[in-house]
Design an enzyme around this catalytic site. Structure first.
Site, mmCIF file in Angstrom:
data_model
loop_
_atom_site.group_PDB
_atom_site.id
_atom_site.type_symbol
_atom_site.label_atom_id
_atom_site.label_comp_id
_atom_site.label_asym_id
_atom_site.label_seq_id
_atom_site.Cartn_x
_atom_site.Cartn_y
_atom_site.Cartn_z
ATOM 1 N N CYS A 2 -65.817 49.347 -57.166
ATOM 2 C CA CYS A 2 -65.749 49.779 -55.767
ATOM 3 C C CYS A 2 -64.852 51.006 -55.597
ATOM 4 O O CYS A 2 -63.896 51.193 -56.347
ATOM 5 C CB CYS A 2 -65.163 48.675 -54.910
ATOM 6 N N ARG A 27 -67.967 55.990 -60.000
ATOM 7 C CA ARG A 27 -67.373 54.703 -60.382
ATOM 8 C C ARG A 27 -68.424 53.602 -60.514
ATOM 9 O O ARG A 27 -68.161 52.563 -61.105
ATOM 10 C CB ARG A 27 -66.332 54.276 -59.341
ATOM 11 N N TRP A 74 -69.396 47.607 -55.496
ATOM 12 C CA TRP A 74 -70.043 47.143 -56.734
ATOM 13 C C TRP A 74 -69.993 45.630 -56.650
ATOM 14 O O TRP A 74 -68.920 45.034 -56.706
ATOM 15 C CB TRP A 74 -69.264 47.667 -57.934
ATOM 16 N N ASN A 100 -61.368 46.563 -52.962
ATOM 17 C CA ASN A 100 -61.825 46.710 -54.339
ATOM 18 C C ASN A 100 -61.114 45.623 -55.132
ATOM 19 O O ASN A 100 -59.893 45.515 -55.060
ATOM 20 C CB ASN A 100 -61.423 48.116 -54.831
ATOM 21 N N GLY A 101 -61.871 44.789 -55.862
ATOM 22 C CA GLY A 101 -61.242 43.722 -56.644
ATOM 23 C C GLY A 101 -61.845 42.371 -56.316
ATOM 24 O O GLY A 101 -62.927 42.286 -55.742
ATOM 25 N N GLU A 489 -71.939 52.773 -81.252
ATOM 26 C CA GLU A 489 -71.728 53.596 -80.066
ATOM 27 C C GLU A 489 -73.026 54.316 -79.659
ATOM 28 O O GLU A 489 -73.348 54.407 -78.467
ATOM 29 C CB GLU A 489 -70.583 54.599 -80.327
ATOM 30 N N LYS A 493 -74.808 53.870 -76.034
ATOM 31 C CA LYS A 493 -75.139 55.001 -75.143
ATOM 32 C C LYS A 493 -76.580 54.889 -74.682
ATOM 33 O O LYS A 493 -76.887 55.055 -73.517
ATOM 34 C CB LYS A 493 -74.969 56.351 -75.855
ATOM 35 N N GLU A 496 -77.225 51.810 -72.236
ATOM 36 C CA GLU A 496 -76.639 51.826 -70.896
ATOM 37 C C GLU A 496 -77.275 52.853 -69.974
ATOM 38 O O GLU A 496 -77.337 52.632 -68.779
ATOM 39 C CB GLU A 496 -75.112 51.946 -70.923
ATOM 40 N N HIS A 512 -80.228 41.541 -93.901
ATOM 41 C CA HIS A 512 -79.833 40.168 -93.577
ATOM 42 C C HIS A 512 -80.391 39.730 -92.231
ATOM 43 O O HIS A 512 -79.858 38.798 -91.614
ATOM 44 C CB HIS A 512 -78.306 40.049 -93.589
ATOM 45 N N LYS A 611 -67.692 52.693 -63.719
ATOM 46 C CA LYS A 611 -66.887 53.556 -64.603
ATOM 47 C C LYS A 611 -65.585 52.887 -65.014
ATOM 48 O O LYS A 611 -65.202 52.934 -66.156
ATOM 49 C CB LYS A 611 -66.612 54.886 -63.897
HETATM 50 C C1 F6R Z 1 -69.607 52.981 -72.156
HETATM 51 C C2 F6R Z 1 -68.403 52.835 -71.385
HETATM 52 C C3 F6R Z 1 -67.765 51.487 -71.330
HETATM 53 C C4 F6R Z 1 -66.241 51.642 -71.381
HETATM 54 C C5 F6R Z 1 -65.560 50.275 -71.183
HETATM 55 C C6 F6R Z 1 -64.067 50.395 -71.306
HETATM 56 O O1 F6R Z 1 -70.096 54.268 -72.105
HETATM 57 O O2 F6R Z 1 -67.931 53.764 -70.804
HETATM 58 O O3 F6R Z 1 -68.209 50.663 -72.349
HETATM 59 O O4 F6R Z 1 -65.893 52.187 -72.607
HETATM 60 O O5 F6R Z 1 -65.887 49.780 -69.922
HETATM 61 O O6 F6R Z 1 -63.564 51.299 -70.386
HETATM 62 P P1 F6R Z 1 -62.166 51.978 -70.562
HETATM 63 O O7 F6R Z 1 -62.215 52.828 -71.770
HETATM 64 O O8 F6R Z 1 -61.971 52.767 -69.308
HETATM 65 O O9 F6R Z 1 -61.162 50.861 -70.703
#
Ligand code: F6R
Length: 616
Positions: A2, A27, A74, A100-101, A489, A493, A496, A512, A611
């Protein structure tokens, strides 16, 4: 998660709030709302959907008020819907609140308030909080508005950043935080409130970041009055000068923030190295680690805690630190670590990695490790974020604001910091000879240039390859050694932002299990630099081709062996194996980006994602 924006001043509050909400879109959110203060009532508009949908139903709010607030939600409690969107009003219509929370004990409070005659229009925990404030004011007529907010907050458990307006207290905004961030922008005869400074950076360079457990009462007449929520002790505001510039948070001609951020990597890696990697002097200078080198080197073990992409960086950190400094490293998901009973003592070092510095699970894991006496080192991108503030020491990744939800430049900056830490520790404890140290730092110095080359050299080809796989339903990503986490990773990417199912594996694990999935419809991205276990990867590619899988090989420039077997080839410049994930990750980011773009996905704000994940 949020986003909150609030305003009181001389400008049109609606415009400030709407523009601010747009800045917070990154966000991640599913609904939006705005409330303006009017004499004896509030103008409220809220809707499921995006800020554009909100503007469509509230255009005529322009020019109506100088005090207001807005919210991007959110969903946590209750589906994304108009009713569940914020702001929420109290039953008597006098109090408006954005939040927010999560209020964890909202259910018992809701039962209590229902018994007292309160009714609820939404499924949210937020509506419980706003009515709890009304309840305090109803039952304590002598209580003023800020005191009622404080009393209500002392009854709730959970995490929150809130902004509250009261109809009988015009021009007064009450804000509070516990767990979720909130910044107050100090303008000239105007105040801004926001989840981060981006909504008000063009209006003021001075801000106060509200601390955990603090609240503030803000008005043009009385300024900013900060108190401790628990016992109402007055607190002197710590005014900070914002380093953020408008340019940094705009797209700068790129179609998406994610593409801009991918292309910023040569600079963000350079910025992360700047002032730390001094090749001519043969040293790594890291203020954060310098005072604690002995403690770290004598650590029984290092535990790296993080989530998502930052966790992948942590895995590469493990390889780096164990190889160069020979200190045992464990890497844990913060969310798992905090809920088991890990063996952590005062002889341990915990490295917490977080781009946002606000991730709830990482925060909680840090607090737990701190209680057990560990020394906590933070690697954060957002300056002055909650994690940066609760760690004992740390290093910032100077990647600049990352706005695309999918992390790109923060990831490569995290790898850069981890490489610096590993080399610094290895040099200090003697596991790394001076000659080897010099060779590695000289090479690390070339990484920004190599990332520049890989961007130029692979942009077009990854775009063409992406076009061929727009309709793929699954992807496998394989890598060995340092590039196994890079494969994880790459897969993250892709899934998501494109919503294609993708999995990363160590290449040798393929036989395996995942090999069962391979047929002519399965694209397999395989990271195969010359160093490390190249011959083993060659065998893995043969095994894939024998089952007709489609190989997209990410290889060093001039490679022939793997390249000849692959269906598609992406080349990147040669570098030591330990730095190769930094360079090899770039085309994987581009591949995911273009597949998502060609599928018409909302790359910067993928569905369901946020985010900074400030709830567990
Ligand atoms: C993926 C992504 C998330 C963050 C995760 C941790 O692209 O951005 O997987 O890496 O939510 O977030 P931080 O690094 O802000 O603790």
């Amino acid at each position: 998660m949020c986003g909150i924006v609030g305003y009181t001043g001389f400008q049109d509050a609606y415009q400030v709030v709407i523009n601010g909400l747009r800045r917070l879109e990154y966000r991640g959110y599913d609904s939006a709302g705005v409330v303006l203060e009017q004499p004896h009532h509030f103008d409220v508009a809220k809707t499921k959907g995006k800020v554009d949908d909100l503007v469509a139903i509230s255009k005529d709010f322009v020019g109506r008020a100088h005090v207001g607030m807005g919210h991007t939600r959110w969903a946590t409690h209750g589906v994304p819907s108009d009713n569940n969107s914020h702001p929420h009003l109290s039953n008597n219509g006098k109090i408006a609140l954005v939040h927010n929370g999560i209020i964890e004990n909202y259910d018992v409070l809701k039962i209590m308030l229902t018994e007292k005659g309160f009714t609820f229009k939404s499924e949210t925990d937020t509506e419980v909080l706003v009515n709890l404030i009304q309840y305090f004011m109803d039952t304590h007529p002598e209580m003023d508005f800020p005191t009622a907010v404080r009393s209500a907050l002392n009854e709730v458990y959970g995490a929150y950043a809130i902004t509250v307006l009261h109809d009988d207290f015009p021009g007064v905004l009450v804000v509070a935080r516990l767990g979720s961030p909130l910044a107050i922008g100090l303008g000239n005869n105007e105040y801004f409130i926001a989840s981060d400074a981006s909504p008000f950076v063009e209006f003021t360079k001075e801000a106060v970041y509200l601390e955990e457990g603090h609240m503030a009462t803000i008005s043009l007449e009385k300024g900013v009055d900060i108190r401790n929520i628990k016992d109402n002790v007055k607190i002197t505001p710590q005014i900070q000068e914002l380093k953020l510039s408008l340019e940094q948070i705009e797209k700068g001609g790129y179609e998406h923030f994610m593409l801009k951020e991918i292309f910023e990597q040569p600079k963000s890696i350079l910025d992360t190295l700047r002032g730390r990697l001094l090749v001519d002097e043969g040293i790594i200078k890291m203020a954060g680690i310098w005072d604690h080198l002995e403690r770290i080197n004598q650590a029984q073990k290092i535990t790296i805690i993080a989530c998502g992409t930052s966790w992948h960086a942590g895995l590469i950190g493990e390889y780096l630190i164990e190889e160069f400094a020979r200190i045992p490293v464990e890497v844990e998901y913060a969310s798992e670590f905090r809920y088991r009973n890990p063996i952590i003592t005062e002889k341990d070092i915990v490295i917490a990695i977080s781009q946002s510095g606000e991730t709830a699970d990482t925060m909680a894991a840090i607090k737990m490790a701190k209680e057990k006496g560990a020394f906590i080192y933070g690697i954060c991108n957002v300056v002055d974020s909650s994690i940066a503030r609760i760690t004992d020491a740390g290093s910032y990744t100077h990647a600049g604001p990352e706005i695309g939800v999918a992390s790109t430049k923060a990831f490569t900056a995290q790898l850069t910091i981890l490489a610096l830490i590993a080399l610094k520790l290895g040099k200090h404890n003697g596991h790394l000879s001076n000659q080897e140290f010099m060779r590695l730092i000289t090479e690390l110095d070339t990484i920004p240039q190599k990332v520049e080359e890989v961007l130029e050299g692979t942009h077009q080809i990854t775009k063409e390859i992406a076009r061929k796989f727009v309709d793929a339903q699954n992807f496998l990503y394989l890598g060995r050694g340092y590039n196994f986490p890079a494969a994880l990773e790459g897969a993250l990417k892709l899934k998501e932002i494109s919503y294609i199912h993708a999995e990363g594996y160590p290449a040798a694990e393929m036989k395996h299990g995942p090999i069962a999935l391979i047929d002519e419809n399965m694209p397999i991205v395989i990271i195969a630099p010359k160093q490390g276990h190249y011959d083993k990867i060659v065998s893995n590619v043969q095994e894939i081709k024998a089952r007709k899988g489609k190989v997209i090989a990410v290889v060093n420039r001039g490679d022939t062996q793997v390249a000849d077997m692959a269906d598609y080839v992406i080349e990147f410049p040669e570098t030591s194996e330990c730095f190769s994930p930094i360079v090899a990750s770039v085309p994987l980011q581009l591949l995911a980006y273009y597949i998502a773009v060609f599928r018409g996905a909302n790359v910067d704000q993928p569905r369901n994602l946020a985010k900074s994940v400030t709830v567990e």
